[in-house]
Write a protein that holds these residues in place. Structure first.
Motif, mmCIF file in Angstrom:
data_model
loop_
_atom_site.group_PDB
_atom_site.id
_atom_site.type_symbol
_atom_site.label_atom_id
_atom_site.label_comp_id
_atom_site.label_asym_id
_atom_site.label_seq_id
_atom_site.Cartn_x
_atom_site.Cartn_y
_atom_site.Cartn_z
ATOM 1 N N ASN A 246 27.843 4.711 47.507
ATOM 2 C CA ASN A 246 27.948 3.807 46.355
ATOM 3 C C ASN A 246 27.823 4.496 45.002
ATOM 4 O OD1 ASN A 246 28.180 1.481 48.002
ATOM 5 N ND2 ASN A 246 25.978 1.561 48.362
ATOM 6 N N TYR A 247 27.715 5.817 44.990
ATOM 7 C CA TYR A 247 27.562 6.528 43.729
ATOM 8 C C TYR A 247 27.884 8.005 43.877
ATOM 9 C CZ TYR A 247 22.965 7.819 45.671
ATOM 10 O OH TYR A 247 21.958 8.288 46.467
ATOM 11 N N HIS A 248 28.029 8.685 42.751
ATOM 12 C CA HIS A 248 28.278 10.119 42.725
ATOM 13 C C HIS A 248 27.018 10.805 42.210
ATOM 14 C CE1 HIS A 248 29.943 13.969 41.304
ATOM 15 N NE2 HIS A 248 30.668 13.842 42.391
ATOM 16 N N HIS A 249 26.629 11.900 42.845
ATOM 17 C CA HIS A 249 25.372 12.578 42.517
ATOM 18 C C HIS A 249 25.613 14.043 42.186
ATOM 19 C CE1 HIS A 249 20.988 13.113 42.780
ATOM 20 N NE2 HIS A 249 21.259 14.276 43.325
ATOM 21 N N THR A 250 25.007 14.515 41.090
ATOM 22 C CA THR A 250 25.034 15.940 40.764
ATOM 23 C C THR A 250 23.612 16.434 40.564
ATOM 24 O OG1 THR A 250 25.253 15.570 38.380
ATOM 25 C CG2 THR A 250 27.308 15.842 39.623
ATOM 26 N N SER B 207 22.823 10.514 38.923
ATOM 27 C CA SER B 207 23.527 9.639 39.855
ATOM 28 C C SER B 207 24.283 8.605 39.033
ATOM 29 C CB SER B 207 22.539 8.949 40.794
ATOM 30 O OG SER B 207 21.842 9.904 41.568
ATOM 31 N N LYS B 208 25.602 8.481 39.304
ATOM 32 C CA LYS B 208 26.447 7.543 38.556
ATOM 33 C C LYS B 208 27.112 6.559 39.499
ATOM 34 C CE LYS B 208 27.806 10.692 34.838
ATOM 35 N NZ LYS B 208 28.929 11.312 34.141
ATOM 36 N N ALA B 209 27.008 5.289 39.141
ATOM 37 C CA ALA B 209 27.694 4.217 39.857
ATOM 38 C C ALA B 209 28.394 3.384 38.794
ATOM 39 C CB ALA B 209 26.725 3.374 40.661
ATOM 40 N N SER C 154 27.416 18.885 43.700
ATOM 41 C CA SER C 154 28.078 17.605 43.481
ATOM 42 C C SER C 154 28.444 16.990 44.829
ATOM 43 C CB SER C 154 29.343 17.855 42.650
ATOM 44 O OG SER C 154 30.115 16.702 42.548
ATOM 45 N N VAL C 155 28.108 15.693 45.012
ATOM 46 C CA VAL C 155 28.419 15.015 46.263
ATOM 47 C C VAL C 155 28.635 13.522 46.009
ATOM 48 C CG1 VAL C 155 25.984 14.644 46.859
ATOM 49 C CG2 VAL C 155 27.707 14.693 48.684
ATOM 50 N N ALA C 156 29.572 12.942 46.759
ATOM 51 C CA ALA C 156 29.828 11.502 46.665
ATOM 52 C C ALA C 156 29.052 10.789 47.769
ATOM 53 C CB ALA C 156 31.311 11.224 46.790
ATOM 54 N N ALA D 150 29.893 13.667 54.222
ATOM 55 C CA ALA D 150 30.173 14.077 52.847
ATOM 56 C C ALA D 150 30.332 15.586 52.797
ATOM 57 C CB ALA D 150 29.038 13.640 51.926
#
Length: 127
Positions: free
Chosen positions: A97-101, A113-115, A92-94, A82
């Motif tokens: 299974n989800y995106h995290h800030t 964390s968004k999924a 910010s990192v992908a 990543a």
């Protein structure tokens, strides 16, 4: 250097739904619901070390440099590549299974964390 320090979870929203979406077993979700996750961050310019200690005493430590691809690991032990970006003071990192800030706001560490439509928001205080 705003991220540097030791942080303890104060509260979290969306924990159960997010964990279920990631396939975390119910007993592990139960143990972690009220656990005060400890996050330790060291920062030297664009170089970071980010370690989190989880309810099962598992630790995940990732080292990264802003805007450079690196090897990372999830709490489940999945290794992946990543690139962490810094945009307006937010990391910010992908993940797979989800995106995290992560950001510092009002002296607190705010992690989102968004999924898909499921969102986990964790707020931590410096200790």
């Amino acid at each position: 250097m705003a991220f540097a320090g030791k942080w303890e979870t104060e509260n979290q929203e969306g924990y159960d739904a997010f964990c279920k979406l990631l396939g975390i077993p119910d007993d592990t979700i139960e143990k972690g619901r009220d656990y005060k996750l400890i996050t330790e961050v060291t920062q030297d310019g664009d170089n970071f070390s980010w370690t989190q200690t989880f309810p099962t005493n598992a630790k995940v430590s990732n080292k990264f440099t802003i805007a450079k691809e690196c090897d990372m690991e999830t709490i489940g032990g999945k290794k992946f590549k990543a690139t962490v970006h810094m945009e307006g003071g937010k990391l910010s990192v992908a993940f797979p299974n989800y995106h995290h800030t992560s950001e510092i706001s009002g002296g607190k560490l705010i992690e989102i964390s968004k999924a898909g439509s499921v969102v986990l928001t964790r707020t931590s205080k410096k200790i």
